[in-house]
Write a protein that holds these residues in place. Structure first.
Motif, short mmCIF file in Angstrom:
data_model
loop_
_atom_site.label_atom_id
_atom_site.label_comp_id
_atom_site.label_asym_id
_atom_site.label_seq_id
_atom_site.Cartn_x
_atom_site.Cartn_y
_atom_site.Cartn_z
N ASP A 163 3.49 1.37 -8.40
CA ASP A 163 4.77 1.24 -9.11
C ASP A 163 5.87 0.72 -8.20
N GLU A 209 5.21 -3.00 -7.48
CA GLU A 209 5.53 -3.84 -8.64
C GLU A 209 7.03 -3.98 -8.83
N LYS A 244 8.41 -6.17 -6.10
CA LYS A 244 8.00 -7.56 -6.33
C LYS A 244 8.86 -8.20 -7.43
N GLU A 245 9.19 -7.41 -8.47
CA GLU A 245 10.04 -7.91 -9.55
C GLU A 245 11.49 -8.10 -9.11
#
Length: 98
Positions: A33, A36, A39-40
């Motif tokens: 999590d 991610e 990365k976003e």
């Protein structure tokens, strides 16, 4: 060894293994999590992102990371999250993809 309570019989060994498995999976999911979300949040790490120089957007992205970390440790603060994210960036800087 078995534990009997209210007519239920539970193996202590199997319950201990299950608890350990739950912790490991929970930790792995937490790491996934975090990766991610980081990365976003390209405004935190991608210099070519138009929002990279926007302090407000970077601050909101950092607040989202802090909130995610607080699900594991209520005492998490901005300094800790910045240190953790620096560890994510270090391997990228040392080994750039060409």
């Amino acid at each position: 060894m078995k534990l009997t309570c209210s007519g239920l019989s539970v193996s202590l060994f199997s319950s201990a293994v299950f608890v350990h498995f739950q912790r490991v999976m929970s930790s792995r999911q937490f790491v996934i999590d975090v990766i991610e979300l980081y990365k976003e949040s390209t405004c935190l790490w991608k210099v070519s992102d138009p929002d990279y120089h926007d302090k407000n957007k970077r601050g909101r992205a950092m607040d989202q990371l802090i909130e995610l970390f607080k699900t594991k440790d209520i005492n998490t603060n901005k300094d800790l999250v910045q240190k953790k994210s620096a560890h994510c960036e270090a391997p990228i800087e040392k080994n750039p993809i060409r």
